[in-house]
Design a protein around this motif. Structure first.
Motif, PDB file in Angstrom:
ATOM      1  N   SER A  23      -4.419  -3.188   6.433  1.00 58.67           N
ATOM      2  CA  SER A  23      -3.329  -2.245   6.185  1.00 58.67           C
ATOM      3  C   SER A  23      -2.253  -2.370   7.256  1.00 58.67           C
ATOM      4  O   SER A  23      -1.053  -2.434   6.951  1.00 58.67           O
ATOM      5  N   ALA A  24      -2.645  -2.423   8.524  1.00 58.63           N
ATOM      6  CA  ALA A  24      -1.677  -2.519   9.619  1.00 58.63           C
ATOM      7  C   ALA A  24      -0.873  -3.809   9.549  1.00 58.63           C
ATOM      8  O   ALA A  24       0.323  -3.830   9.874  1.00 58.63           O
ATOM      9  N   ALA A  25      -1.517  -4.895   9.116  1.00 56.84           N
ATOM     10  CA  ALA A  25      -0.902  -6.223   9.135  1.00 56.84           C
ATOM     11  C   ALA A  25      -0.150  -6.565   7.861  1.00 56.84           C
ATOM     12  O   ALA A  25       0.513  -7.606   7.800  1.00 56.84           O
ATOM     13  N   SER A  26      -0.229  -5.728   6.847  1.00 54.87           N
ATOM     14  CA  SER A  26       0.455  -6.004   5.583  1.00 54.87           C
ATOM     15  C   SER A  26       1.858  -5.414   5.616  1.00 54.87           C
ATOM     16  O   SER A  26       2.037  -4.259   6.012  1.00 54.87           O
ATOM     17  N   PRO A  27       2.876  -6.173   5.202  1.00 51.71           N
ATOM     18  CA  PRO A  27       4.240  -5.640   5.197  1.00 51.71           C
ATOM     19  C   PRO A  27       4.355  -4.436   4.271  1.00 51.71           C
ATOM     20  O   PRO A  27       3.812  -4.481   3.154  1.00 51.71           O
ATOM     21  N   PRO A  28       5.037  -3.356   4.715  1.00 56.15           N
ATOM     22  CA  PRO A  28       5.604  -3.177   6.052  1.00 56.15           C
ATOM     23  C   PRO A  28       4.497  -2.871   7.065  1.00 56.15           C
ATOM     24  O   PRO A  28       3.606  -2.066   6.797  1.00 56.15           O
ATOM     25  N   PHE A  29       4.559  -3.515   8.237  1.00 58.53           N
ATOM     26  CA  PHE A  29       3.558  -3.249   9.261  1.00 58.53           C
ATOM     27  C   PHE A  29       3.591  -1.773   9.642  1.00 58.53           C
ATOM     28  O   PHE A  29       4.579  -1.078   9.427  1.00 58.53           O
ATOM     29  N   GLY A  30       2.502  -1.325  10.259  1.00 55.65           N
ATOM     30  CA  GLY A  30       2.494   0.064  10.711  1.00 55.65           C
ATOM     31  C   GLY A  30       1.183   0.417  11.373  1.00 55.65           C
ATOM     32  O   GLY A  30       0.194  -0.325  11.272  1.00 55.65           O
TER      33      GLY A  30
END
Length: 555
Positions: A166-173
């Protein structure tokens, strides 16, 4: 490998550490707590995973943010550098919220991992545990990109991989993971985790929408591009330049998009977005291509921007599409979308019109600023830039000089990061410390004396870890930007004047070298500090002023 001496069983904490290492983590930011003991015992048994501490949890989260940004700068097209951060339950966890808000607003891939009360206390069960909250996870749902809970040891690898993805999938977050205390301490029956593949999905643009965008841009007589932070996060600088040169389209950058386009490129309108000349320049475009920006308050001159032509908006976050203006909205990873547009638009001959328009814009802004007697402020920015060794990243707090940097800083070859995503104080020093844990050379932090007090304890962290950060503290006796806001609005100020320490003496108490500089000696003092390995502090007593933007009535 995790695990203790012979005969010492692996525990749930070991599964966390093993999985993080398998996912690609090399550095973890952590601050111990009672419920997180299992995590820190596992970190002790994993010498190949570097642990960087902090003195306060919000600064720990800022440090993780700065570390992730520095790694994105270093490898913009490499694996997404999710940075783990470990804290304890309740008060420790909640102190990270403001910092994670910044990471979310600026699309920074941070993974927060928190212990929790024992499983029996979750979900309305047994009560009365130390640090207990009715629903800790709920406190984070509106702040981070996604939240995750592992209730058994067997769930830990899957939950961490899901959160990392989840963190690494665009948009990052930023993402948030919770693991109960007893799960972290319980014996681990799973075999050691040595590999964990992540399937990151980069949303591709729909071909019909690319074709429509290409048609509009190809027919446009006066196309303009606004490059936001999404271009930087996607590592799409090269594609942006190729598209701009093909279309002969001027490029303006948002504050978060600084560095997306060459500052002195003949098509660069730079990033004076609080000036009405820039606002009207974008509004006059018959087609405005907005890349990786939601056209929020700071990018739209406080929502006074009104496009008079067609607008195309491309973003990896589908939630921002048309959120402020009607547009042809395209949900896509910026690198993939720009690749498709570059292939679809014809190249125009350079006739000089766009370059002349950009030169005119920059000249009008320069003339306007030149009438405001702000030579000291402009000189300081130039002197700081000149003092930086090539490639040195800088991290700026919410201070007058930082606000200047939003608009005026030349980021070419020297990445700049600010807290303008969420706008919280105290970002500069801890974020720079996190970056220094990833960088090979020095890192610059810039704070005002008000913001400096938020992170002053982290001088101990800098000294303990020997982090190569030079901290420039501009001491103007208070909250300078708020002083200007109050005075400008009401004619006087209140609650902005501050008692503060002798910053140089305080740095010395941490065994950190410090010097009190001046406007005339700053280049030499700052340059010497940056060339000296390890932490240092440069104090600049100076009262600075913000420039006055051009508004409609002044244009």
């Amino acid at each position: 490998m995790s695990g203790g001496a012979a005969g010492t069983p692996r525990i749930g904490g070991d599964l966390v550490v093993e999985t993080l290492r398998a996912l690609g983590a090399e550095t973890v930011f952590g601050l111990p707590g009672q419920h997180a003991l299992g995590l820190f015992e596992a970190l002790r048994r994993a010498p190949d995973l570097r642990l960087i501490g902090a003195r306060v949890e919000n600064n720990l989260a800022f440090a993780a943010d700065g570390h992730a940004r520095a790694r994105l700068d270093a490898e913009p097209n490499g694996p997404v550098p999710v940075t783990p951060m470990i804290v304890s339950t309740g008060p420790g966890a909640l102190l990270t919220l403001a910092s994670l808000q910044e990471a979310r607003a600026s699309s920074v891939p941070v993974m927060g991992i928190s212990s929790q009360v024992p499983v029996a206390g979750l979900g309305g069960g047994r009560h009365g545990y130390l640090h207990e909250l009715p629903d800790q996870r709920a406190s984070f749902r509106g702040v981070v990109k996604s939240t995750h809970v592992a209730r058994t040891a067997s769930q830990i690898p899957a939950v961490l991989r899901q959160a990392w993805t989840s963190a690494a999938s665009p948009p990052f977050g930023p993402v948030w993971v919770e693991i109960p205390q007893d799960v972290l301490l319980a014996p681990a029956t799973l075999p050691p985790i040595t590999s964990a593949e992540v399937d990151v999905v980069r949303p591709a643009p729909l071909p019909d929408l690319v074709a429509e965008a290409a048609r509009l841009l190809s027919a446009a007589e006066n196309p303009v591009i606004l490059a936001g932070g999404g271009v930087v996060r996607a590592g799409a600088r090269g594609q942006l330049r190729e598209l701009a040169e093909a279309l002969r389209a001027p490029v303006l950058s948002t504050f978060g998009g600084k560095g997306a386009f060459g500052w002195e490129h003949p098509l660069s309108g730079q990033s004076w977005l609080e000036d009405w000349h820039s606002t009207e320049f974008m509004a006059d475009a018959d087609v405005l291509l907005v890349l990786g920006s939601g056209l929020g308050e700071l990018s739209s001159n406080y929502h006074r921007f009104t496009p008079r032509g067609r607008l195309i908006q491309i973003d990896a976050d589908h939630g921002v599409l048309e959120s402020n203006h009607a547009a042809v909205g395209i949900h896509a990873d910026l690198a993939l979308a720009l690749d498709a547009l570059v292939a679809a638009v014809p190249r125009r001959d350079a006739d000089g019109r766009a370059e002349a328009a950009v030169a005119g814009l920059r000249g009008r802004i320069r003339e306007r600023i030149g009438t405001q007697r702000l030579d000291t402020e402009q000189r300081l920015l130039a002197d700081i830039r000149a003092a930086l060794p090539p490639g040195t990243p800088s991290f700026w707090d919410m201070t007058i000089l930082g606000y200047w940097a939003w608009s005026a800083w030349n980021p070419d070859g020297a990445p700049i990061h600010t807290a303008q995503g969420a706008g919280g104080l105290g970002y500069g020093l801890p974020a720079a410390l996190g970056a220094a844990a990833a960088a090979e050379g020095p890192v610059l932090a810039v704070s005002g004396d008000g913001g400096a007090m938020y992170g002053i304890a982290e001088l101990a962290t800098a000294a303990q870890h020997g982090l190569d950060v030079t901290w420039l503290v501009v001491d103007d006796g208070g909250y300078g930007i708020l002083r200007e806001y109050l005075t400008g609005t009401f004619g006087h100020t209140h609650a902005t004047e501050l008692a503060r320490p002798d910053f140089a003496a305080l740095a010395g108490a941490f065994a950190v070298p410090a010097v009190v500089s001046s406007v005339d000696s700053l280049t030499d003092d700052l340059g010497a500090a940056l060339r000296t390995p390890g932490p240092s502090v440069v104090v600049l007593p100076a009262v600075l002023r913000m420039f006055e933007p051009t508004h409609l009535e002044d244009a």
